[in-house]
Scaffold this active site. Structure first.
Site, PDB file in Angstrom:
ATOM      1  N   PRO A  89       0.983  -1.208   0.029  1.00 51.04           N
ATOM      2  CA  PRO A  89       0.035   0.021   0.010  1.00 51.04           C
ATOM      3  C   PRO A  89       0.950   1.202   0.093  1.00 51.04           C
ATOM      4  O   PRO A  89       0.364   2.404  -0.247  1.00 51.04           O
ATOM      5  CB  PRO A  89      -0.867  -0.120   1.272  1.00 51.04           C
ATOM      6  CG  PRO A  89       0.035  -1.022   2.135  1.00 51.04           C
ATOM      7  CD  PRO A  89       0.843  -1.907   1.354  1.00 51.04           C
ATOM      8  N   GLU A 116       2.499  -7.188   8.919  1.00 52.29           N
ATOM      9  CA  GLU A 116       2.621  -5.688   9.046  1.00 52.29           C
ATOM     10  C   GLU A 116       3.328  -5.319   7.708  1.00 52.29           C
ATOM     11  O   GLU A 116       3.793  -4.179   7.775  1.00 52.29           O
ATOM     12  CB  GLU A 116       3.308  -5.136  10.353  1.00 52.29           C
ATOM     13  CG  GLU A 116       2.476  -5.448  11.530  1.00 52.29           C
ATOM     14  CD  GLU A 116       1.337  -4.706  11.337  1.00 52.29           C
ATOM     15  OE1 GLU A 116       1.284  -3.459  10.757  1.00 52.29           O
ATOM     16  OE2 GLU A 116       0.178  -5.168  11.539  1.00 52.29           O
ATOM     17  N   ARG A 153      -3.725  -9.203 -20.046  1.00 56.96           N
ATOM     18  CA  ARG A 153      -4.772  -8.817 -20.899  1.00 56.96           C
ATOM     19  C   ARG A 153      -3.966  -8.036 -22.163  1.00 56.96           C
ATOM     20  O   ARG A 153      -4.287  -7.942 -23.188  1.00 56.96           O
ATOM     21  CB  ARG A 153      -5.681  -7.733 -20.305  1.00 56.96           C
ATOM     22  CG  ARG A 153      -6.772  -8.562 -19.575  1.00 56.96           C
ATOM     23  CD  ARG A 153      -7.926  -7.737 -19.132  1.00 56.96           C
ATOM     24  NE  ARG A 153      -9.010  -7.360 -20.262  1.00 56.96           N
ATOM     25  CZ  ARG A 153      -8.959  -6.519 -20.916  1.00 56.96           C
ATOM     26  NH1 ARG A 153      -8.431  -5.306 -20.791  1.00 56.96           N
ATOM     27  NH2 ARG A 153     -10.078  -6.294 -21.884  1.00 56.96           N
ATOM     28  N   ASP A 168     -11.216  -0.083 -24.444  1.00 53.90           N
ATOM     29  CA  ASP A 168     -11.469  -0.230 -22.979  1.00 53.90           C
ATOM     30  C   ASP A 168     -11.065   1.250 -22.190  1.00 53.90           C
ATOM     31  O   ASP A 168     -10.314   2.115 -22.862  1.00 53.90           O
ATOM     32  CB  ASP A 168     -10.290  -1.217 -22.251  1.00 53.90           C
ATOM     33  CG  ASP A 168     -10.782  -2.608 -22.360  1.00 53.90           C
ATOM     34  OD1 ASP A 168     -11.974  -2.906 -22.552  1.00 53.90           O
ATOM     35  OD2 ASP A 168      -9.929  -3.444 -22.508  1.00 53.90           O
TER      36      ASP A 168
HETATM   37  N1  SAM Z   1       1.831  -1.968   7.646  1.00 54.45           N
HETATM   38  C1  SAM Z   1       1.543  -1.782   6.200  1.00 54.45           C
HETATM   39  C2  SAM Z   1       1.343  -0.409   6.123  1.00 54.45           C
HETATM   40  O1  SAM Z   1       0.843   0.391   6.834  1.00 54.45           O
HETATM   41  O2  SAM Z   1       1.409  -0.028   4.898  1.00 54.45           O
HETATM   42  C3  SAM Z   1       0.277  -2.535   5.855  1.00 54.45           C
HETATM   43  C4  SAM Z   1       0.694  -4.318   5.600  1.00 54.45           C
HETATM   44  S1  SAM Z   1      -0.565  -5.002   5.118  1.00 54.45           S
HETATM   45  C5  SAM Z   1      -1.649  -5.377   6.164  1.00 54.45           C
HETATM   46  C6  SAM Z   1       0.085  -6.617   4.367  1.00 54.45           C
HETATM   47  C7  SAM Z   1       0.456  -6.748   3.004  1.00 54.45           C
HETATM   48  O3  SAM Z   1      -0.652  -6.594   2.102  1.00 54.45           O
HETATM   49  C8  SAM Z   1       1.615  -5.572   2.387  1.00 54.45           C
HETATM   50  O4  SAM Z   1       2.951  -6.010   2.656  1.00 54.45           O
HETATM   51  C9  SAM Z   1       1.036  -6.002   1.020  1.00 54.45           C
HETATM   52  O5  SAM Z   1       1.928  -7.138   0.335  1.00 54.45           O
HETATM   53  C10 SAM Z   1      -0.320  -6.138   0.829  1.00 54.45           C
HETATM   54  N2  SAM Z   1      -1.209  -4.921   0.632  1.00 54.45           N
HETATM   55  C11 SAM Z   1      -2.082  -4.503   1.478  1.00 54.45           C
HETATM   56  N3  SAM Z   1      -2.555  -3.382   0.938  1.00 54.45           N
HETATM   57  C12 SAM Z   1      -2.327  -3.289  -0.479  1.00 54.45           C
HETATM   58  C13 SAM Z   1      -2.385  -2.460  -1.436  1.00 54.45           C
HETATM   59  N4  SAM Z   1      -3.319  -1.372  -1.601  1.00 54.45           N
HETATM   60  N5  SAM Z   1      -1.747  -2.507  -2.746  1.00 54.45           N
HETATM   61  C14 SAM Z   1      -1.151  -3.545  -2.852  1.00 54.45           C
HETATM   62  N6  SAM Z   1      -0.715  -4.479  -1.782  1.00 54.45           N
HETATM   63  C15 SAM Z   1      -1.208  -4.364  -0.663  1.00 54.45           C
END
Ligand code: SAM
Length: 235
Positions: A89, A116, A153, A168
């Site tokens: 994220p 995390e 795609r 698209d």
């Molecule tokens: N502690 C992190 C933070 O606050 O940014 C969030 C970790 S999340 C619970 C666990 C994993 O989910 C991340 O390491 C990532 O691989 C995936 N993930 C969660 N949200 C995502 C998003 N919006 N885009 C891509 N991967 C995501």
């Protein structure tokens, strides 16, 4: 093109990446998707992939070593132009143009976090950190599936009719696709626009072009550089 996904839940992706056009493209050998269990790349008897964060804090963090060993093992198998992406994220937002450019590569290696997230030192071993939106998922698996599907795609030979891709949303401009209709011509008083039944292709094209811009203006004005809230505040 080959996709390699490193995850602690390979089974979660097995079916999802084997249905519809992805399944057909894999069966035809147009794309290859390999799922790797991250625990195969641990070096302790408990196959641990996580540990407590330095400095304290809630939750566990994924260790860097299993990911790096996994990347090195995959790199030894895939030749050519390969990019390594961490799903996070905290990454930059995924765009259709990314999918189009990755579709020209030989391989994409996708790293899925959990808990995390991943030890920050992973950034020394990746090419890009990619987010699928401003919200937090429990893991990177669904995000990796999004990247594979969007990129596949755009890979020649995956979608049968390439012109369906060209109409698209986001294809070559920041604009949504035109609204579409199918039979019946009328449903509960809702009619298909007459022009679409006219058989006049020039008129149909012009109608679709105008409707695509209207829909973009209504649902995604920021794509056109407009801030409707600000405009209405200013009267
Ligand atoms: N502690 C992190 C933070 O606050 O940014 C969030 C970790 S999340 C619970 C666990 C994993 O989910 C991340 O390491 C990532 O691989 C995936 N993930 C969660 N949200 C995502 C998003 N919006 N885009 C891509 N991967 C995501």
């Amino acid at each position: 093109m080959r996709f390699d996904i490193l995850t602690i839940f390979p089974e979660a992706l097995r079916e999802l990446l084997n249905i519809g056009i992805l399944g057909q493209a894999r069966a035809a050998g147009v794309i290859d998707v390999q799922l790797h269990d991250l625990r195969e790349y641990t070096d302790d008897p408990h196959r641990l992939v996580d540990d407590r964060p330095y400095g304290g804090g809630a939750g566990m963090l994924m260790k860097v070593e299993p990911f790096v060993r996994g990347i090195e093992a995959i790199r030894a198998e895939v030749d050519g132009d390969v990019r390594i992406l961490l799903l996070s994220p905290q990454g930059r937002a995924l765009k259709q143009s990314d999918a189009a450019s990755w579709a020209t590569l030989d391989g994409l290696i996708l790293l899925c976090g959990r808990y995390e997230g991943v030890d920050e030192r992973i950034t020394a071993f990746i090419d890009d950190e990619i987010s699928i939106g401003d919200y937090v998922l429990a893991g990177g698996e669904t995000a990796a599936a999004v990247v594979v599907e969007a990129t596949a795609r755009m890979t020649p030979g995956v979608v049968g009719k390439y012109d369906s891709i060209q109409s698209d949303s986001f294809y070559d401009k920041p604009r949504l696709g035109a609204p579409q209709y199918t039979r019946p011509p009328e449903f509960r008083g809702l009619k298909v626009p007459d022009v679409l039944l006219s058989g006049d292709h020039a008129k149909i094209d012009a109608f679709r072009e105008a409707e695509a811009w209207k829909k973009t203006m209504k649902n995604r004005p920021e794509l056109l550089g407009l801030n409707l809230e600000e405009m209405s505040d200013n009267g």
